[in-house]
Design a protein around this motif. Sequence first.
Motif, mmCIF file in Angstrom:
data_model
loop_
_atom_site.group_PDB
_atom_site.id
_atom_site.type_symbol
_atom_site.label_atom_id
_atom_site.label_comp_id
_atom_site.label_asym_id
_atom_site.label_seq_id
_atom_site.Cartn_x
_atom_site.Cartn_y
_atom_site.Cartn_z
ATOM 1 N N ILE A 25 0.833 -1.204 0.000
ATOM 2 C CA ILE A 25 0.000 0.000 0.000
ATOM 3 C C ILE A 25 0.871 1.259 0.000
ATOM 4 N N LEU A 26 1.892 1.268 0.858
ATOM 5 C CA LEU A 26 2.757 2.451 0.940
ATOM 6 C C LEU A 26 3.488 2.710 -0.377
ATOM 7 N N GLN A 27 3.949 1.649 -1.035
ATOM 8 C CA GLN A 27 4.652 1.824 -2.309
ATOM 9 C C GLN A 27 3.697 2.306 -3.399
ATOM 10 N N LEU A 28 2.478 1.782 -3.406
ATOM 11 C CA LEU A 28 1.479 2.261 -4.369
ATOM 12 C C LEU A 28 1.221 3.752 -4.170
ATOM 13 N N LYS A 29 1.017 4.148 -2.921
ATOM 14 C CA LYS A 29 0.765 5.558 -2.631
ATOM 15 C C LYS A 29 1.968 6.419 -3.014
ATOM 16 N N LYS A 30 3.173 5.900 -2.780
ATOM 17 C CA LYS A 30 4.384 6.636 -3.139
ATOM 18 C C LYS A 30 4.478 6.817 -4.658
ATOM 19 N N ASP A 31 4.232 5.743 -5.405
ATOM 20 C CA ASP A 31 4.316 5.825 -6.863
ATOM 21 C C ASP A 31 3.241 6.760 -7.427
ATOM 22 N N PHE A 32 2.043 6.701 -6.877
ATOM 23 C CA PHE A 32 1.004 7.633 -7.309
ATOM 24 C C PHE A 32 1.433 9.061 -6.995
ATOM 25 N N GLY A 33 2.000 9.272 -5.819
ATOM 26 C CA GLY A 33 2.469 10.603 -5.439
ATOM 27 C C GLY A 33 3.556 11.118 -6.365
ATOM 28 N N LEU A 34 4.478 10.250 -6.750
ATOM 29 C CA LEU A 34 5.544 10.650 -7.675
ATOM 30 C C LEU A 34 4.986 11.027 -9.046
ATOM 31 N N ALA A 35 3.822 10.478 -9.363
ATOM 32 C CA ALA A 35 3.158 10.818 -10.622
ATOM 33 C C ALA A 35 2.198 11.997 -10.441
ATOM 34 N N ASN A 36 2.296 12.673 -9.288
ATOM 35 C CA ASN A 36 1.424 13.801 -8.949
ATOM 36 C C ASN A 36 -0.055 13.418 -8.934
ATOM 37 N N LEU A 37 -0.322 12.209 -8.455
ATOM 38 C CA LEU A 37 -1.680 11.701 -8.322
ATOM 39 C C LEU A 37 -1.919 11.317 -6.869
ATOM 40 N N THR A 38 -3.168 11.308 -6.483
ATOM 41 C CA THR A 38 -3.515 10.918 -5.126
ATOM 42 C C THR A 38 -4.225 9.581 -5.161
ATOM 43 N N LEU A 39 -3.765 8.662 -4.342
ATOM 44 C CA LEU A 39 -4.436 7.378 -4.171
ATOM 45 C C LEU A 39 -4.980 7.367 -2.754
ATOM 46 N N ASP A 40 -6.262 7.586 -2.634
ATOM 47 C CA ASP A 40 -6.906 7.642 -1.327
ATOM 48 C C ASP A 40 -7.169 6.216 -0.866
ATOM 49 N N LEU A 41 -6.163 5.629 -0.250
ATOM 50 C CA LEU A 41 -6.216 4.239 0.180
ATOM 51 C C LEU A 41 -5.692 4.147 1.607
ATOM 52 N N LEU A 53 -10.314 -0.092 -5.140
ATOM 53 C CA LEU A 53 -9.950 1.324 -5.223
ATOM 54 C C LEU A 53 -8.856 1.571 -6.257
ATOM 55 N N LEU A 54 -7.895 0.668 -6.323
ATOM 56 C CA LEU A 54 -6.834 0.813 -7.319
ATOM 57 C C LEU A 54 -7.415 0.710 -8.731
ATOM 58 N N GLN A 55 -8.257 -0.284 -8.949
ATOM 59 C CA GLN A 55 -8.854 -0.460 -10.270
ATOM 60 C C GLN A 55 -9.748 0.721 -10.633
ATOM 61 N N LYS A 56 -10.484 1.227 -9.674
ATOM 62 C CA LYS A 56 -11.351 2.389 -9.911
ATOM 63 C C LYS A 56 -10.514 3.608 -10.307
ATOM 64 N N ASN A 57 -9.392 3.832 -9.611
ATOM 65 C CA ASN A 57 -8.503 4.945 -9.933
ATOM 66 C C ASN A 57 -7.894 4.784 -11.323
ATOM 67 N N ILE A 58 -7.483 3.586 -11.648
ATOM 68 C CA ILE A 58 -6.872 3.330 -12.949
ATOM 69 C C ILE A 58 -7.897 3.536 -14.064
ATOM 70 N N GLN A 59 -9.110 3.059 -13.853
ATOM 71 C CA GLN A 59 -10.168 3.251 -14.852
ATOM 72 C C GLN A 59 -10.421 4.739 -15.090
ATOM 73 N N PHE A 60 -10.483 5.505 -14.007
ATOM 74 C CA PHE A 60 -10.680 6.953 -14.128
ATOM 75 C C PHE A 60 -9.540 7.593 -14.920
ATOM 76 N N LEU A 61 -8.310 7.204 -14.604
ATOM 77 C CA LEU A 61 -7.165 7.779 -15.310
ATOM 78 C C LEU A 61 -7.193 7.438 -16.798
ATOM 79 N N ILE A 62 -7.528 6.209 -17.117
ATOM 80 C CA ILE A 62 -7.588 5.797 -18.523
ATOM 81 C C ILE A 62 -8.646 6.610 -19.274
#
Length: 117
Positions: A25-41, A53-62
């Motif tokens: 979870i922490l690495q996912l949040k870090k990678d999203f943060g580095l991409a200037n995105l927020t992963l509310d997890l 939540l990850l799939q929902k965020n990815i779908q939104f981004l796509i």
Amino acid sequence: MIPVFKESEELIKFANTHHLYKDLILQLKKDFGLANLTLDLPEDSNPNELKYLLQKNIQFLIEEKFSDFVNLLYIVDLPENTARQILETEKQNISDHYTFLILKRVWQKIWFRQKYQ
């Protein structure tokens, strides 16, 4: 040898049983943060919430912010040919495929860090 997974649920379950779920979870949040995105997890979210939540965020981004999605793939270090192949061949559940690939790549980062600490 790094474990090989066939689906997201299997990977998340393995991370959870090996006490690396929070790191995932922490690495996912870090990678999203580095991409200037927020992963509310939340860090205490259960595995089903994580995948949903990850799939929902990815779908939104796509669908809505494709350039941010591409940037996330770059930050996660997903091979370009793999990412492009899914876009060209998959028509259904594309976000599910990307969710698994992102989880798998993030898992590799965690696994290597833990193994060679």
